[in-house]
Design an enzyme around this catalytic site. Structure first.
Site, short mmCIF file in Angstrom:
data_model
loop_
_atom_site.label_atom_id
_atom_site.label_comp_id
_atom_site.label_asym_id
_atom_site.label_seq_id
_atom_site.Cartn_x
_atom_site.Cartn_y
_atom_site.Cartn_z
N GLU A 1 -8.98 -6.77 4.25
CA GLU A 1 -8.20 -7.86 3.68
C GLU A 1 -7.56 -8.73 4.75
OE1 GLU A 1 -5.59 -5.83 0.95
OE2 GLU A 1 -7.31 -5.09 -0.22
N TYR B 1 0.79 -1.23 0.00
CA TYR B 1 0.00 0.00 0.00
C TYR B 1 0.83 1.29 0.00
CZ TYR B 1 -4.45 -2.35 0.04
OH TYR B 1 -5.53 -3.10 -0.34
#
Length: 403
Positions: free
Chosen positions: A137, A95
């Site tokens: 997630e 990310y």
């Protein structure tokens, strides 16, 4: 929590994202792969070439900006993307890399219009949005049947039609399989000779859960040199019984609601029938009193996969009705309902258009556009319409001449 000023700045960029969103995401992927070519082992090259990945990301960024003060509104969108991320192996450490290159792309595309204040606001907002993805997630990874990609043996390879072949996959370690919901998919990771990068593709599971193997039914796409056909052609032409394929655990947010007792309408075109067969078999087994209408469109009988299987299930039940539509039937074709295409007028004749039915459909994009438009114009409530589609859902509302 975002500062109020940050929220105001992000909201002010919504019109800009509506115009320049895909230019920003296209530039983002250019930068990402230049700096991190190893990520080409994760992303679908076909979707990149066709612009689908860029469009989907632009749609997600736009939705996030428009709902930055109420991110809970986009949780369904986040979950759909998160399923894909989990199946591909996207991890928290990815990310920051994405955030860095997304901000650079915004600056590159917007130039001086992307002031320091706007870039800083987006950096803050991205951190919050990333945390939402990472949290969802994390839960998905914990609930998955296994971590990463697990080796499976091709126990059987069965030609289902002129273009579709099924692969029956058994775990090499002989351990139990994770259960899945009818409509979900697995990701298959392949190292193909002559290809620089690993290729990953998602394939719907075409059988019911609870068996000793998974089944995927794969359409052979055009030409070995076509980027979208690299994996499917290799599976059809080179993978043999006894070979090993690597699969991630089942994923996906398109699946049948098995807690409902409403009648079910399953509509598919081409290889889009694979999740529908899984749904059909599940209902027939677990909810035998639930009414099902099964509609499938194919070019002709030679291209129609799993027909006999569907017919046998329907013949064993008084609650299942089937309709097969052939675009160009052959002389030897039998047992089909209609010649031509699925259209709104015909659907109105055969379908239970009312609030107590749930509609699931999957197929080529033009087919899905027609089905979606037809159902909405027949006043089917949006909450009763379910589909698997890669890209902005609004694209399904574009008119198409035929399905």
């Amino acid at each position: 929590m975002l500062q109020q000023r940050t929220i105001e700045i992000i909201k002010s960029t919504v019109p800009v994202l509506q115009v320049h969103g895909e230019a920003i995401t296209s530039r983002f992927y250019e930068l990402l792969f230049q700096k991190h070519p190893e990520l080409l082992n994760i992303f679908n090259h076909a979707n990149q070439k066709k612009g689908r990945q860029q469009a989907a990301l632009a749609n997600a960024v736009y939705a996030a900006a428009a709902n930055i003060d109420k991110l809970e509104a986009i949780i369904p969108v986040v979950k759909g993307i998160a399923h894909k991320h989990r199946s591909l192996g996207v991890k928290p450490e990815h990310y920051p890399v994405v955030g860095e290159n997304l901000l650079l792309a915004i600056k590159d595309v917007l130039g001086d219009a992307a002031t320091d204040e706007i870039i800083n606001a987006w950096a803050e907002a991205y951190g919050v949005i990333a945390d939402v993805f990472i949290g969802i997630e994390r839960n998905m990874y914990e609930d998955a049947g296994w971590e990463g990609f697990r080796p499976f043996v091709v126990a059987r390879k069965v030609e289902e039609s002129s273009v579709i072949t099924s692969f029956y996959l058994e775990p090499e370690d002989k351990k139990a399989l994770a259960k899945f919901k009818p409509g979900q998919y697995v990701s298959v990771k392949m190292d193909i000779p002559g290809q620089e990068n690993t290729h990953i593709r998602q394939y719907s599971l075409s059988d019911a859960t609870g068996k000793s193997s998974y089944r995927i039914s794969v359409k052979k796409e055009s030409g070995r040199n076509a980027v979208d056909g690299i994996v499917s052609v290799y599976l059809h032409e080179s993978v043999k019984e006894g070979d090993i394929l690597h699969l991630s655990a089942p994923a996906g947010d398109f699946y049948l609601n098995t807690t409902s007792e409403k009648q079910v309408v399953l509509i598919s075109g081409g290889v889009g029938l694979t999740p529908m067969v899984s749904m059909l078999k599940t209902v027939a087994s677990e909810q035998p009193e639930r009414k099902i209408t099964f509609v499938h469109a194919a070019i002709n009988g030679q291209a129609h996969a799993l027909k006999k299987e569907v017919q046998e299930i329907a013949e064993a039940s008084d609650h299942i009705t089937t309709h097969f539509v052939y675009e160009s039937p052959l002389d030897e074709d039998l047992d089909y309902t209609k010649t031509g295409y699925v259209d709104q007028a015909w659907l109105k004749e055969i379908l239970p258009i009312r609030d107590d039915a749930e509609y699931y459909f999957c197929g080529p994009i033009p087919f899905m556009q027609v089905i979606n438009t037809a159902l909405l114009e027949l006043n089917v409530p949006k909450e009763n319409i379910h589909f698997e589609f890669f890209g902005p859902a609004s694209d399904l509302e574009k008119e198409s001449i035929k399905a």
